[in-house]
Design an enzyme around this catalytic site. Sequence first.
Site, short mmCIF file in Angstrom:
data_model
loop_
_atom_site.label_atom_id
_atom_site.label_comp_id
_atom_site.label_asym_id
_atom_site.label_seq_id
_atom_site.Cartn_x
_atom_site.Cartn_y
_atom_site.Cartn_z
CG HIS A 227 -40.68 34.48 17.91
ND1 HIS A 227 -40.42 34.90 16.63
CD2 HIS A 227 -41.05 35.59 18.60
CE1 HIS A 227 -40.61 36.21 16.56
NE2 HIS A 227 -40.99 36.65 17.74
NE ARG B 58 -34.25 40.11 15.02
CZ ARG B 58 -35.08 40.41 16.04
NH1 ARG B 58 -36.24 39.81 16.18
NH2 ARG B 58 -34.71 41.32 16.92
NE ARG C 298 -36.15 36.66 23.08
CZ ARG C 298 -36.45 37.61 22.22
NH1 ARG C 298 -36.76 37.30 20.97
NH2 ARG C 298 -36.45 38.88 22.58
CD GLU D 206 -44.18 35.46 16.64
OE1 GLU D 206 -44.44 35.72 17.83
OE2 GLU D 206 -43.80 36.34 15.84
C1 BG6 Z 1 -43.28 39.21 18.14
C2 BG6 Z 1 -43.97 40.36 18.83
O1 BG6 Z 1 -43.66 38.02 18.74
O2 BG6 Z 1 -41.86 39.35 18.30
C3 BG6 Z 1 -43.45 41.66 18.29
O3 BG6 Z 1 -45.38 40.24 18.65
C4 BG6 Z 1 -41.95 41.74 18.40
O4 BG6 Z 1 -44.08 42.76 18.98
C5 BG6 Z 1 -41.35 40.52 17.71
O5 BG6 Z 1 -41.49 42.93 17.80
C6 BG6 Z 1 -39.82 40.46 17.77
O6 BG6 Z 1 -39.37 40.58 19.07
P1 BG6 Z 1 -37.82 40.61 19.39
O7 BG6 Z 1 -37.71 40.83 20.85
O8 BG6 Z 1 -37.28 39.27 18.96
O9 BG6 Z 1 -37.23 41.71 18.55
#
Ligand code: BG6
Length: 280
Positions: free
Chosen positions: A144, A49, A72, A248
């Site tokens: 991301h 995260r 990932r 992103e």
């Molecule tokens: C973003 C998406 O790229 O990632 C969102 O557009 C999503 O919809 C977010 O909630 C986080 O995703 P994750 O799988 O890392 O919780």
Amino acid sequence: MPQVLFKNHSGSEVTVNLCGATVTSWKHEGEEFLFCSKKAVLDGSKAIRGGIPIVFPNFGPWELGPQHGFARIKEWKQASDPRDGENGAVSMDFSLEDDDQTRQMWDKKFRLVYTVTLMQNTLETALTVHNTGGEEFDFTTLLHTYVRVEDIMTTTITGLQNCTYTDKVHVGEHVEEREAVVIDENYDRIYQAVDGAVNVNQDMQTLGTLRIERDNLPDVVVWNPWQEKAAAMSDLVPMEYLEMVCVEAGAVTSRVVLPPAQQRTFSQKLIICRGQQVIL
Ligand code: BG6
């Protein structure tokens, strides 16, 4: 999960976790420019995260495997030692190839090479997708990036005006009218075919402007879960939504088709532009 840290000679350092080859930290002159949650899970059991998780071979929910694909959460290999390039740049490569686990989800032969380069004031991350099989395949991909912000309330994002976006929260397609986008709610928008760089603008005295340039990554997703969703996430401290915005760079609105024996590189540059004018 092993981590690799390397530096250049102009006061920058980057940390890459082999879980997903995720860049988890990028510091310049002691200042951190990426957000990574204090509750991020770093042992490879889930996506990290924070930092720059690599989305491949699918952006979003996926009927064949986990959301945002497997890249990932797979353990990548360190594919080179740090090497010197032009103008003081230092780069390292990481790689991932198909294996039994990936072929069970997505029966394709591929090799990914991710090159992380520290330049002066700039972090470049470049993902090269090689099709090593005998048939063409298609995919979506995205870097991301979690940008660290001092205060989301006073942060703006520029470079998106007049772009069409798909809004996943207030479902529908719209055109961005604002020159300076402000994030003040659960925000999840896919801006399509964005021309030119996107800037995350903050107080000049602190982080300044972070400019994001993209190559072969036409779309830009802007995401912040905001208070309620953040509180429900097990790997985010509830108030941390105030300290981050995901900008992103992706190829997500059209699938990329890659013929056999071909390769394509998708890259971004994050450029620190301190002292530039901030639009609030
Ligand atoms: C973003 C998406 O790229 O990632 C969102 O557009 C999503 O919809 C977010 O909630 C986080 O995703 P994750 O799988 O890392 O919780």
